[in-house]
Design an enzyme around this catalytic site. Sequence first.
Site: not given
Ligand code: ATP
Length: 872
Positions: A320, A604, A608
Amino acid sequence: MPADAVLQALGTDGRGLSATEAAARLERHGPNRLPEPPRPSALARLARQFANLLIVVLILAAVITALLGHWVDTGVILAVVVLNGVIGFVQEGRAEQALEALRDMLAPRAAVLRDGARLSVDAVHLVPGDIVLIEAGDRVPADLRLIAVANLTAEEAMLTGESLPVRKGLARVAVGAPLGDRAAMAFSGTMIAQGTGAGVVVATGAATQIGQISHMMQSVTVLTTPLIAQMSRFARVLTGFVLVVAALVLAFTTLLRGTPFAEAFIVVVGLIVAAIPEGLPAVLTVTLAIGVQRMAGRHAIIRRLPSIETLGAVSVICSDKTGTLTRNEMVVTRIATARGDAEVAGDGYAPEGTVGGTDDPAWPALGRIAALCNTAQLRHDGSWRVEGDPMEGALLALAGKLGAPWQDRPAPRATIPFDARYRYMAVLDQEMILAKGAPEALLARCDRALGVDGPLDRPAWEGRAEAIARQGMRVLALAHKPHDAATLDHGDLDGGLVLVGLVGLIDPPRPEAIAAVADCRRAGIAVKMITGDHAGTAAAIGRQIGLARPDRVLTGADIDALDDDALIGAADRTDIFARTSPEHKLRLVMALQAPGAVVAMTGDGVNDAPALKRADAGIAMGRKGSQAAREASDLVLADDNFASIAEAVRQGRTVYDNLKKVIAFLLPVNGGESMSLIVAVLFGLILPITPLQILWVNMLSSVALAMALAFEPPERGVMARPPRPAHAPILSRFVLWRVMLVSVLFTLGIFGQFQAAMAWGADLDVARTMAVNTLVAMEVFYLFSVRYRHGASATLQGAQGTPAVLIALAVVVALQVLLTYAPPLRMLFGTAPLSLGQLAACVGAGVLLLAVLEIDKRAAALWRRNPTGESA
Ligand code: ATP
């Protein structure tokens, strides 16, 4: 009961208990912990140590020697059996303790409201009346009467047998409704599949539904790995083989040579004892346990032991981005509205600071969305800290800077929780929908921008988002829309949203991750980033942390467009995967595994789990990871840090090396001993070592020295060689060759010394004592040779040894002095004192052995450079 009545009955309200009340209730109700399943008694565990073919053979030998009246032999063999059992018992106990300590490190935590503030506590400290917040991926920590739900579903198979997730609600159900129909309850131990919710604890510990099921599944931890299983199979085959050879020798000596049965049998017992590596299983287990402990010391907690070996063979790590490669300490530094861009200044999560430029009419709306479409809380204890998602914490800080009320926020009337599949979240506040999410997700749903007449210039906004992302920032779009209904679902966001602005958040790379990525690449391990974030952000961060090919990015949409075969090549050629969802992770793991890579994958979220299970080494995040991901993984990173993965690989390689060293050390010692006996029998010569003396060596000197190998630190250059092929046999050609060569050298040493002593006119006892001391001296020098499988041993560093080696050495020397000079032992073992010259001759044999082995190692190194040579 209705939710309100439950709250009242439990003496609480929506703000939760006070800290003092919670402490008082903890006193009254006890910890929220299920009663421990009964453990096998110490006696049963001790008995288990003797249920082992090797030991049974020894016990039989003891019985027969007793029948023959050889009481001393019987006594010593029984002593060995007991000693072996006790060592096994103690070591197993210690290894289990180590595993238990790991279990405590993985203790679940729960988000509760106490005194109105969100707090993360150990789940064992929950008490009836606590308000608990739950979200997708959590295991419910206690029985809860729900008081708020947003799209909440739970998987309750463990309680009800229902395999599909059931939808949760707030409505009362009939008295006596079956568990599966009590939709207003979330039960301890069940898993939240989707959505978010809050509930008041109504039962903890043994009082919960799960606590009342008496026949709980118990997870049994078995201290074994494929390698150890392979070795115990090997030991069984070896035992069978030894028994056959022993029978042949017995027949040969009694029938052909006419040796009396009693005498021949004693020789055969000696042979059996000599050939079986009694100490091997115990030492292997200890080696493994030490590896587990070392990893835990470096924040990598092994959940499934076999993965410790797999980690050493990992050839691809998929990681990640957020929190693992980056710090997950977010700060909003840029906002972009219709008016233009503005820089945001400030420090960490402090909700104070300035926003550059002139006042912008969009700012209040921006601040309001940032504050209200948000589930996190900021807390000040010395410094500002986030409870909840760090990105949302950063938005609260921004709200503070924009002058929006971020502290006492009204609860939304309805919520669409964040879901990685949709990439946005929305709340209903009074008559407005407030939404935030990935620009791609929200821009498509907006049809104008705040403060601008006319339709939304989507390409222009996409360009602005892209520009922010290219600087390595995470970009969020914030939007709102009037709404007069009391409910909210995804359909309500389709069209009609007004874009208020974009925010750019920085999340700097972890410096130690940069170093670890370089380490991995040097170790021949490909590092790939799989993120839900924007392609531009991912590429920029990928470049900063030093991925091999940061310019090539495959997005989730690209992956969808490829079939499985095409994905195999694409996955191999690409290091950055952006805007992926959990389903993509699963496909990527399979595509990478197809050509034979050993894949470690981090995760996480609740979704997943399939990819984590499928990966050769599934790695979950200890801090931000969901319980669901943790339970699907082999390894949990207590600090969420990529550097800990690299460290785990290093330790995995070390454990594997050390297991190999233990095997390479013990097998030829036994081989040499048994060959000496067989040669003596075949040629009708006097035994150079008695069975009792062999037992002494096997049970004391060999085990003490082999134990030292379990503590070997990583060899220099352990991360400078390529990963071992996944299915490389432990007894590689080099090791097999080594075992045979060293067995022969041991035979020559034992025999040569004995015959020479006899030729010089020494007593039989003295000659045998010299043979035993030669054997042990050769073991000691062989230990120094085995310690470096990948380098020369005759170096200064090699000669110094580790504390474990030095302790083992001291123990072995002391034991040999006792054996040679202490009258009681001399009587028992038939030894005799040696002169200094004779001792020197014994040690000399050891030196000679080391010299021969060093020459062989150099020759093997040359051989390895030859392309047809097989790697050791
Ligand atoms: P990584 O996989 O590198 O850990 P991540 O887990 O942060 O990244 P996601 O959590 O899937 O990725 O988030 C993907 C996208 O969704 C983010 O880039 C953001 O644009 C949006 N996002 C993440 N968290 C929120 C939230 N709490 N509210 C609204 N949009 C969100």
